[in-house]
Design a protein around this motif. Structure first.
Motif, PDB file in Angstrom:
ATOM      1  N   ILE A  52      36.984  29.984  34.264  1.00 45.90           N
ATOM      2  CA  ILE A  52      35.993  28.958  34.191  1.00 45.90           C
ATOM      3  C   ILE A  52      35.792  28.878  35.895  1.00 45.90           C
ATOM      4  CG2 ILE A  52      36.760  26.480  34.469  1.00 45.90           C
ATOM      5  CD1 ILE A  52      38.910  26.663  33.226  1.00 45.90           C
ATOM      6  N   ALA A  76      45.760  21.376  32.928  1.00 49.27           N
ATOM      7  CA  ALA A  76      45.896  21.693  31.449  1.00 49.27           C
ATOM      8  C   ALA A  76      46.463  19.688  31.139  1.00 49.27           C
ATOM      9  CB  ALA A  76      46.287  22.625  31.408  1.00 49.27           C
ATOM     10  N   PRO A  98      42.037  20.550  30.280  1.00 52.74           N
ATOM     11  CA  PRO A  98      41.422  20.580  29.416  1.00 52.74           C
ATOM     12  C   PRO A  98      42.745  21.315  28.393  1.00 52.74           C
ATOM     13  CG  PRO A  98      41.821  22.401  31.353  1.00 52.74           C
ATOM     14  CD  PRO A  98      41.935  20.993  31.543  1.00 52.74           C
ATOM     15  N   SER A  99      42.273  21.272  27.106  1.00 54.80           N
ATOM     16  CA  SER A  99      42.705  21.611  26.348  1.00 54.80           C
ATOM     17  C   SER A  99      42.802  23.069  25.662  1.00 54.80           C
ATOM     18  CB  SER A  99      42.497  21.591  24.484  1.00 54.80           C
ATOM     19  OG  SER A  99      43.235  22.168  23.586  1.00 54.80           O
ATOM     20  N   VAL A 156      40.654  26.642  26.694  1.00 58.49           N
ATOM     21  CA  VAL A 156      39.593  27.130  26.595  1.00 58.49           C
ATOM     22  C   VAL A 156      38.865  27.929  26.309  1.00 58.49           C
ATOM     23  CG1 VAL A 156      38.136  26.922  28.654  1.00 58.49           C
ATOM     24  CG2 VAL A 156      39.493  25.555  28.788  1.00 58.49           C
ATOM     25  N   ASP A 186      37.395  34.714  27.184  1.00 57.42           N
ATOM     26  CA  ASP A 186      38.158  34.339  26.925  1.00 57.42           C
ATOM     27  C   ASP A 186      39.696  34.379  26.556  1.00 57.42           C
ATOM     28  OD1 ASP A 186      39.203  33.936  24.070  1.00 57.42           O
ATOM     29  OD2 ASP A 186      36.917  32.998  23.912  1.00 57.42           O
ATOM     30  N   PRO A 239      40.152  22.924  21.371  1.00 57.39           N
ATOM     31  CA  PRO A 239      39.810  23.949  22.196  1.00 57.39           C
ATOM     32  C   PRO A 239      38.107  23.755  22.248  1.00 57.39           C
ATOM     33  CG  PRO A 239      40.449  24.946  19.719  1.00 57.39           C
ATOM     34  CD  PRO A 239      40.951  23.397  19.398  1.00 57.39           C
ATOM     35  N   VAL A 240      37.970  23.679  24.016  1.00 57.05           N
ATOM     36  CA  VAL A 240      36.895  22.742  24.234  1.00 57.05           C
ATOM     37  C   VAL A 240      36.187  24.507  24.928  1.00 57.05           C
ATOM     38  CG1 VAL A 240      38.527  22.548  26.492  1.00 57.05           C
ATOM     39  CG2 VAL A 240      36.143  21.245  26.251  1.00 57.05           C
ATOM     40  N   VAL A 280      34.068  26.525  27.760  1.00 59.24           N
ATOM     41  CA  VAL A 280      34.071  26.913  28.952  1.00 59.24           C
ATOM     42  C   VAL A 280      32.622  26.297  29.977  1.00 59.24           C
ATOM     43  CG1 VAL A 280      33.243  28.748  28.920  1.00 59.24           C
ATOM     44  CG2 VAL A 280      34.964  28.360  30.925  1.00 59.24           C
ATOM     45  N   ASP A 312      31.699  23.275  28.326  1.00 57.67           N
ATOM     46  CA  ASP A 312      32.017  21.909  28.753  1.00 57.67           C
ATOM     47  C   ASP A 312      32.473  21.875  29.885  1.00 57.67           C
ATOM     48  OD1 ASP A 312      29.779  21.665  27.186  1.00 57.67           O
ATOM     49  OD2 ASP A 312      31.248  21.689  24.877  1.00 57.67           O
ATOM     50  N   VAL A 313      33.981  22.374  30.108  1.00 63.48           N
ATOM     51  CA  VAL A 313      34.493  22.331  31.109  1.00 63.48           C
ATOM     52  C   VAL A 313      33.571  22.408  32.599  1.00 63.48           C
ATOM     53  CG1 VAL A 313      36.627  23.025  32.579  1.00 63.48           C
ATOM     54  CG2 VAL A 313      36.709  22.772  29.626  1.00 63.48           C
TER      55      VAL A 313
END
Length: 332
Positions: A18, A121, A155-156, A158, A163, A191-192, A194, A196-197
């Protein structure tokens, strides 16, 4: 001149999965970034992301408060991304995600910095049977206790090119005739992406998030464990049998794998490693709560339109196909 160009952000753990995306996002906004890591020489690859002198790796170890204090000296904002998925030696959940978070938060408080983002998390819970989830909750509590204006990012799972989620299952599918599925496959993930995080954290650094709030970051789709495995097989164009593992069997297998990993000094491929704590985590859904949605503590609440896995994942899983990126088959 852009205000951000005069501001310095210290990112602990900035060379990780991340972290490298966050450093890029911050650099694009004009911030100067100090990347605080244990081995600065291993973070030099980040420097070409920004302009000359914009990104500077420095040495910091969360076990040594003086190094943490030096890393945030003169910073306008601080982000703590340090975390682990598997314990190894001195790198325990308690040491990294609880005591480490406390060390950073205390240094931030002493420096009078009010913009502080703590990575956590979804599933963080002080009463969880999972040591990982308990340590994440303790890290959150430490951050908010020391710096009440801190923003917590939860986050969920990532996803992104590097990943340890989709790549793990694609690796298993490459050489194994079966894909093991812990439990009955009904556990849900959100799932999100990375990127966007990274954008969410950047907006928190910019002061666009509610101080003291906990944001739950999930993508636009919720998928069960079985659906995730089926998706990976579809993208990689491989036929594999998905085999459910009863929780009891999964715990025994995890105990064996943990032992093998320990006696091999941690050289076991991560795609093969399963821990008992991970088995525990897989018993609980990993999705954004209704409360967070209602209160706007989400990506949408930060004005971010989340990427779908269909739009991103095939681009980096294609090399797992038999003919790699040259395979003429197309994912539909």
């Amino acid at each position: 001149m852009d205000v951000a160009s005069n501001q310095l952000v210290t990112v602990f753990g900035g060379s990780g999965f991340i972290g490298r995306h966050l450093v890029r996002a911050l650099a694009n906004k004009g911030y100067r970034i100090r990347v605080a890591v244990r081995r600065p020489d291993l973070a030099l690859f980040l420097q070409p992301i920004g302009n000359v002198g914009q990104i500077h790796p420095v040495q910091a170890n969360l076990r040594y408060p003086d190094s943490v204090a030096r890393a945030i000296e003169g910073a306008d904002a601080v982000v703590n991304l340090t975390g682990i998925l598997v314990e190894s030696g001195k790198q325990s959940f308690e040491a990294v995600q609880e005591k480490g978070a406390l060390a950073v938060a205390q240094a931030v408080a002493r420096a009078g910095i009010t913009r502080f983002v703590q990575m956590s998390a979804i599933g963080a819970d002080a009463d969880s049977p999972s040591a990982y989830a308990r340590s994440k909750a303790a890290g959150e509590a430490a951050a908010l206790s020391e710096v009440p204006t801190a923003v917590v990012a939860r986050p969920s799972v990532v996803f992104g090119p590097e990943d340890a989620f989709f790549n793990r299952f694609a690796t298993l599918a490459r050489f194994s005739p079966v894909l093991p599925m812990v439990g009955d496959g009904s556990t849900r993930f959100q799932p999100v992406f990375v990127g966007d995080v990274a954008q969410a954290i950047t907006r928190a650094v910019q002061g666009r998030a509610t101080p003291g709030a906990t944001y739950e970051l999930g993508g636009p789709e919720v998928k069960t464990f079985r659906e995730v495995l089926e998706f990976v097989l579809a993208v990689t164009e491989r036929r594999r049998l998905i085999v459910p593992l009863p929780l009891g069997v999964a715990r025994v297998q995890a105990a064996v794998l943990e032992t093998l990993n320990a006696i091999s000094f941690g050289v076991m491929p991560q795609a093969l490693l399963l821990t008992r704590d991970q088995v525990t985590l897989l018993q609980r859904d990993n999705v954004v709560s209704d409360e967070a949605v209602a209160q706007g503590r989400t990506l949408a609440g930060l004005g971010i339109q989340a990427e779908t896995i269909e739009a991103v994942v095939p681009s980096y899983l294609e090399h797992y196909r038999r003919m790699g990126q040259y395979d003429t088959g197309k994912y539909a």
